[in-house]
Design a protein around this motif. Structure first.
Motif, PDB file in Angstrom:
ATOM      1  N   LEU A  38      13.201  56.756  52.383  1.00 29.48           N
ATOM      2  CA  LEU A  38      13.860  55.516  52.822  1.00 29.48           C
ATOM      3  C   LEU A  38      12.804  54.623  53.493  1.00 29.48           C
ATOM      4  O   LEU A  38      12.233  54.978  54.521  1.00 29.48           O
ATOM      5  N   ARG A 105      18.598  46.559  62.487  1.00 27.74           N
ATOM      6  CA  ARG A 105      19.088  47.689  61.696  1.00 27.74           C
ATOM      7  C   ARG A 105      18.891  48.971  62.521  1.00 27.74           C
ATOM      8  O   ARG A 105      17.977  49.061  63.324  1.00 27.74           O
ATOM      9  N   VAL A 123      15.475  47.226  56.237  1.00 25.90           N
ATOM     10  CA  VAL A 123      15.588  48.466  55.481  1.00 25.90           C
ATOM     11  C   VAL A 123      15.454  48.081  54.022  1.00 25.90           C
ATOM     12  O   VAL A 123      16.244  47.298  53.495  1.00 25.90           O
ATOM     13  N   GLU A 124      14.398  48.602  53.396  1.00 25.05           N
ATOM     14  CA  GLU A 124      14.118  48.177  52.027  1.00 25.05           C
ATOM     15  C   GLU A 124      14.973  48.948  51.033  1.00 25.05           C
ATOM     16  O   GLU A 124      15.303  48.431  49.966  1.00 25.05           O
ATOM     17  N   GLY A 125      15.247  50.174  51.367  1.00 21.77           N
ATOM     18  CA  GLY A 125      16.040  50.952  50.427  1.00 21.77           C
ATOM     19  C   GLY A 125      15.349  52.283  50.091  1.00 21.77           C
ATOM     20  O   GLY A 125      14.291  52.603  50.635  1.00 21.77           O
TER      21      GLY A 125
END
Lengths: 178, 570
Positions: A38, A105, A123-125
């Motif tokens: 993540l 986040r 949060v990029e993923g």
């Protein structure tokens, strides 16, 4: 007529380009060596945790400051009825407080006895990286303790060790208020 | 003759003419005496004749009274007549006696008459007349015709003889007087002739000689040998004076000759205080000396001046040549100026025309500014409308922004959900693979949504920015339009003023064109004048050259004069 002809030619060129891209052979990474991570950003730096270590990602809402604690304790939030303490990674990891941070986040880590949120800007993923490309951190790498780092990719993505962070004694809120 | 010559001329004349006059006086006196004597003689003759007549009358009276026929009434008258006759006879006798007092012959004759006459008268009175009175005529007649008759006859003859003697004497006197007169006249004539000859010899001849000498002197000759006449009279003095005059003249002539030869050292002494010629000569010599000295000085000055003049005229000639060259250049320059003036004249005309065009343009500009002011007002109105629209647009874009924020929040939540789904899929391992793909797709959609909302926000931000800027710009535009309206009003005024100025400028340009035309004419005249000056300058050069040669001649003349003046000794 000329307009239509030109538009037609541009369309044909675009379709040709797409065909060539699709025709390229797909690189098949080794499934065993692939890691799901993540990826997130704090103060313009990119960090990551292994995806299975993270339980949840939530937006930061209604942060309540927590006085009488260490500076990296930012406060408490209410996540689906549970009170979760929130830690600022920069203070925790001893990073200098430079750059502007959004910090809206929260990465939630839930263990049997504790539940902790880590603040992140973005949060990029979930991404897949090749474990083989991970490098061990050099002892001189920044000011982060090498114990918290699992590795660094070629494109400067720092893979943090969530278990090490959570095992840190500083994370325990057992201080006497008095 | 010597003494006569030494006498003065007046004395000579007096002597000569006095002699002649004395002779004539002698002649006159002699004639006068002769005439007196003749006259006396003739008068005696006349008296004697009268006496005879009286005697006759008395005889006649007596006879009348004696006549028988005589009227006694007439007797008294006759008696008175007889008495009167006797008185007259006495008177005549007395007169004759007086006249003939110098002549003894006549006197003796008279005495011979007078005695008988007295007897005759006495007898007559005492006898005859008394008898007649008494009336005794016969006795009276007797006495009268005898004694008295004889006495009467004798007396008558005596009277006649006396008259004749007197006449004869008169004739004789006349003849003597004529002879004397002739003699005296001859003597006087001779004396006059002699005096005339003497005067002619003593005065006229020497005067003729002196006159001849004077004639020679008058013709300029100076006779050398002048022997003075040894005479003491005026002629001698005249001759002496002539001699002295000739000497003086000769002296003057000698002096004049020396002066003529250039010797000015000669000194002339005047003969007297009134010597006009001598003094004139002396002053002439002095003046000549002074004049010659002055001439020397003047000639020196003239020589020096002539040298300077010669140098100056050389410079003048050079200067005139330079002037001619300069005038030629100036003429060329004036020609250029004329062409320039022509060009400037054309330009001035062009300027005038363009000024008129500018005037019309400024007029249209004034109208345009009025229209611009009206347009500005319209623009202001429309700007206000635009500002209202902008305000509404801003409000609406605010609402859109809120909507977009909501959408963005939704997209963020979707993305988080997708991430959490991915985490769950990762935890599920191989079984969650398909889910991971779905989660990835969801995340991709959320990402796309976010990107879209970001784009929308960006666009909205841009719109808001643009709107704000537009509002600001509209406000500024409104201000600017107000300013513009004001400025366009000012511009209108300015253009009106400009129009006036341009009108004036147009008139000024027309005047400039006219002036330029006049200037062109003037420059033409100047050009022709310069041509004349050029010609004159060329003539000047010629004149200067002639002047130069003339100055050289003057210089040579001065040198010759100096040589000539050196011949005079001072």
């Amino acid at each position: 007529m000329i307009e239509d002809g030109r538009g037609r030619a541009a369309e044909l060129a675009l379709l040709g380009e797409r065909a060539r891209r699709l025709a390229a052979p797909v690189e098949r990474a080794d499934a065993a060596a692939a890691l799901h991570v993540l990826e997130f950003g704090v103060a313009d730096e990119r960090y990551a945790f292994e995806a299975h270590e993270v339980d949840d990602v939530q937006p930061l809402r209604d942060l309540t400051p927590l006085p009488g604690t260490r500076p990296f304790w930012r406060g408490l939030v209410n996540v689906r009825g549970r009170i979760v303490p929130v830690i600022d990674l920069r203070g925790f990891l001893g990073l200098p407080e430079r750059g502007i941070s959004d910090l809206h986040r929260i990465l939630l880590f839930r263990r049997e006895d504790i539940e902790v949120g880590l603040l992140a800007d973005t949060v990029e993923g979930v991404a897949r990286i090749d474990a083989a490309v991970l490098h061990a951190p050099r002892s001189t790498f920044g000011q982060i303790d090498a114990a918290y780092i699992k590795g660094i990719t070629d494109d400067r993505l720092v893979l943090l060790d969530a278990e090490a962070i959570l095992a840190d004694p500083r994370i325990l809120l057992d201080e006497d208020v008095s | 003759m010597k003494w006569f010559n030494n006498l003065g001329t007046s004395a000579k004349l007096l002597i000569g003419f006095g002699l002649v006059v004395a002779l004539i006086a002698v002649l006159g006196i002699t004639s006068r005496l002769a005439m007196d004597s003749m006259e006396r003689a003739s008068r005696i003759a006349v008296q004697a004749s009268k006496l005879e007549n009286k005697l006759n009358e008395d005889r006649a009276v007596v006879l009348t009274m004696l006549s028988r026929s005589a009227d006694p009434a007439d007797r008294p008258a006759l008696m008175r007549e007889a008495k009167q006759n006797a008185d007259e006879g006495d008177m005549l006798i007395g007169g004759i006696r007086q006249l003939a007092v110098e002549d003894p012959i006549l006197l003796s004759q008279l005495e011979r008459f007078a005695g008988p006459y007295r007897d005759y008268i006495r007898y007559r009175n005492t006898h005859t007349l008394a008898l007649i009175e008494a009336g005794r005529f016969d006795e009276a007649r007797l006495g009268a015709f005898s004694i008295q008759k004889d006495r009467f006859m004798a007396l008558r003859d005596t009277a006649r003889a006396m008259s004749a003697a007197a006449q004869e004497r008169s004739h004789r006197e006349a003849g003597q007087a004529g002879v004397v007169a002739i003699v005296v006249f001859a003597v006087a004539t001779l004396a006059a002739l002699l005096v005339g000859i003497g005067l002619a010899r003593g005065i006229a001849r020497p005067l003729q000689a002196i006159t001849a000498k004077a004639e020679r002197i008058a013709t300029g000759e100076l006779p050398v040998a002048s022997v003075a006449l040894a005479r003491g009279d005026e002629v001698g003095m005249l001759d002496n004076a002539f001699a002295r005059m000739t000497d003086n003249l000769r002296e003057m002539a000698v002096a004049a000759e020396r002066i003529a030869e250039g010797d000015l050292t000669v000194t002339v002494h005047p003969q007297s205080e009134r010597d006009v010629l001598g003094k004139a000569f002396a002053s002439m010599v002095a003046n000549l000396r002074q004049l010659t000295a002055d001439l020397h000085e003047g000639i020196n000055v003239l020589g020096a001046s002539a040298t300077e003049i010669s140098a100056s005229t050389s410079q003048l000639a050079a200067g005139a040549t330079e002037t001619a060259a300069a005038v030629s250049e100036t003429t060329t320059t004036v020609e250029e100026v004329r062409q320039t003036a022509e060009v400037s004249n054309q330009k001035a005309r062009l300027v005038s025309e363009s000024a008129q065009r500018v005037a019309s343009v400024s007029e249209s500009g004034r109208k345009s500014t009025e229209e611009a002011a009206a347009g500005m007002a319209r623009i202001q109105h429309q700007m206000e409308t635009i500002a209202e629209c902008m305000m509404r647009l801003s409000e609406q874009s605010q609402a859109v922004g809120q909507i977009v924020a909501t959408v963005d929040d939704l997209a963020g939540q979707s993305k988080l959900l997708a991430v959490n789904a991915s985490i769950e899929a990762a935890k599920a391992g191989e079984h969650g693979k398909g889910f991971a793909v779905v989660a990835q797709e969801v995340k991709s959609l959320a990402q796309q949504s976010r990107e879209a909302t970001a784009q929308v926000r960006t666009i909205l931000g841009d719109i808001q920015h643009a709107t704000s800027a537009a509002v600001l710009a509209t406000e500024q535009g409104s201000h600017a339009v107000e300013e513009g309206a004001r400025q366009s009003a000012q511009a209108g005024q300015s253009i009106q003023a400009l129009s006036g100025s341009v009108q004036e400028a147009a008139q000024a340009a027309m005047q400039i064109a006219a002036s330029s035309q006049q200037q062109l004419v003037g420059v033409d005249q100047v050009a022709s004048a310069m041509e004349s000056i050029k010609l004159a300058s060329t003539q000047n050069v010629d004149s200067a050259r002639q002047l130069e040669s003339a100055a050289r001649n003057i210089k040579q003349l001065g040198e010759r004069l100096r040589e000539r003046a050196a011949g005079y000794r001072l």
